[in-house]
Design a protein around this motif. Structure first.
Motif, PDB file in Angstrom:
ATOM      1  N   SER A  30      56.876  26.557  35.814  1.00  0.00           N
ATOM      2  CA  SER A  30      57.792  25.421  35.847  1.00  0.00           C
ATOM      3  C   SER A  30      57.166  24.420  37.000  1.00  0.00           C
ATOM      4  O   SER A  30      57.329  23.201  36.807  1.00  0.00           O
ATOM      5  CB  SER A  30      59.063  26.220  36.358  1.00  0.00           C
ATOM      6  OG  SER A  30      59.620  26.823  35.241  1.00  0.00           O
ATOM      7  N   PHE A  70      62.595  20.519  36.091  1.00  0.00           N
ATOM      8  CA  PHE A  70      61.446  21.864  36.176  1.00  0.00           C
ATOM      9  C   PHE A  70      61.268  22.113  37.688  1.00  0.00           C
ATOM     10  O   PHE A  70      61.096  23.323  38.141  1.00  0.00           O
ATOM     11  CB  PHE A  70      60.286  21.514  35.476  1.00  0.00           C
ATOM     12  CG  PHE A  70      60.175  21.770  34.111  1.00  0.00           C
ATOM     13  CD1 PHE A  70      60.242  23.144  33.609  1.00  0.00           C
ATOM     14  CD2 PHE A  70      60.041  20.968  33.173  1.00  0.00           C
ATOM     15  CE1 PHE A  70      60.526  23.760  32.601  1.00  0.00           C
ATOM     16  CE2 PHE A  70      60.004  21.267  31.759  1.00  0.00           C
ATOM     17  CZ  PHE A  70      60.165  23.045  31.519  1.00  0.00           C
ATOM     18  N   TRP A  88      66.058  26.655  34.227  1.00  0.00           N
ATOM     19  CA  TRP A  88      64.981  26.663  33.614  1.00  0.00           C
ATOM     20  C   TRP A  88      65.329  26.823  32.082  1.00  0.00           C
ATOM     21  O   TRP A  88      64.389  26.087  31.325  1.00  0.00           O
ATOM     22  CB  TRP A  88      64.247  27.721  33.837  1.00  0.00           C
ATOM     23  CG  TRP A  88      62.916  28.232  33.079  1.00  0.00           C
ATOM     24  CD1 TRP A  88      61.857  27.618  32.817  1.00  0.00           C
ATOM     25  CD2 TRP A  88      63.328  29.595  32.154  1.00  0.00           C
ATOM     26  NE1 TRP A  88      61.186  28.233  31.699  1.00  0.00           N
ATOM     27  CE2 TRP A  88      62.055  29.124  31.346  1.00  0.00           C
ATOM     28  CE3 TRP A  88      63.952  30.357  31.763  1.00  0.00           C
ATOM     29  CZ2 TRP A  88      61.590  30.261  30.263  1.00  0.00           C
ATOM     30  CZ3 TRP A  88      63.841  31.108  30.644  1.00  0.00           C
ATOM     31  CH2 TRP A  88      62.446  31.091  29.854  1.00  0.00           C
ATOM     32  N   ASN A 116      57.410  28.155  25.314  1.00  0.00           N
ATOM     33  CA  ASN A 116      58.640  28.042  25.925  1.00  0.00           C
ATOM     34  C   ASN A 116      59.734  29.322  25.065  1.00  0.00           C
ATOM     35  O   ASN A 116      60.270  30.159  25.727  1.00  0.00           O
ATOM     36  CB  ASN A 116      59.716  26.817  25.779  1.00  0.00           C
ATOM     37  CG  ASN A 116      58.955  26.007  26.702  1.00  0.00           C
ATOM     38  OD1 ASN A 116      58.910  26.180  27.924  1.00  0.00           O
ATOM     39  ND2 ASN A 116      59.113  24.612  26.588  1.00  0.00           N
TER      40      ASN A 116
END
Length: 144
Positions: A30, A70, A88, A116
């Protein structure tokens, strides 16, 4: 004997350890995503639309949001705060939408979508295993 059982119940399970490592890796990923979006915003990026003022408004809006979300998510994930996975998940969902559903306005990036989706599924699986283990442990405790 009771002391040994208590000590074993306090020892983290394999699922807890796996979730901890996965969350830490997710935090590092992230922060990397956040840095990528900040690099795009400040103009240290080779290619078209390399600077904020050259981007269409859709890109400006999305990239500013993701450049903020992020790193905040990475902080929450690293600290194991309850809000870290929520932010997130929100940022990853936006990224999935940008690079899939709204790909005509942005660009189609199947690798980002796949990463993702895989991370979301792995997180759900690890949390499910942990939930199941704790439930089994609580059921065992009540039957003794």
């Amino acid at each position: 004997m009771h002391e040994e059982t208590l000590r074993q119940s306090l020892r983290p399970t394999m699922a807890e350890t796996g979730l901890l490592w996965f969350i830490r890796l997710l935090a590092i990923y992230s922060i990397g995503c956040g840095l990528y979006y900040w690099v795009r915003l400040i103009g240290v990026y080779p290619g078209l639309l390399w600077r904020f003022d050259l981007m269409p408004w859709q890109w400006q809006t999305a990239f500013v949001g993701l450049a903020i979300l992020f790193p905040v998510a990475a902080t929450g994930l690293w600290l194991r705060a309850a809000w870290g996975p929520v932010i997130w998940f929100f940022a990853a969902s936006i990224e999935i939408g940008i690079y899939s559903y709204w790909s005509r306005m942005f660009e189609y990036r199947p690798e980002i979508i796949a990463v993702n989706v895989a991370c979301i599924l792995l997180y759900i699986i690890l949390r499910g295993i942990l939930f199941w283990q704790r439930r089994q442990q609580n059921n065992f405790r009540f039957t003794d």
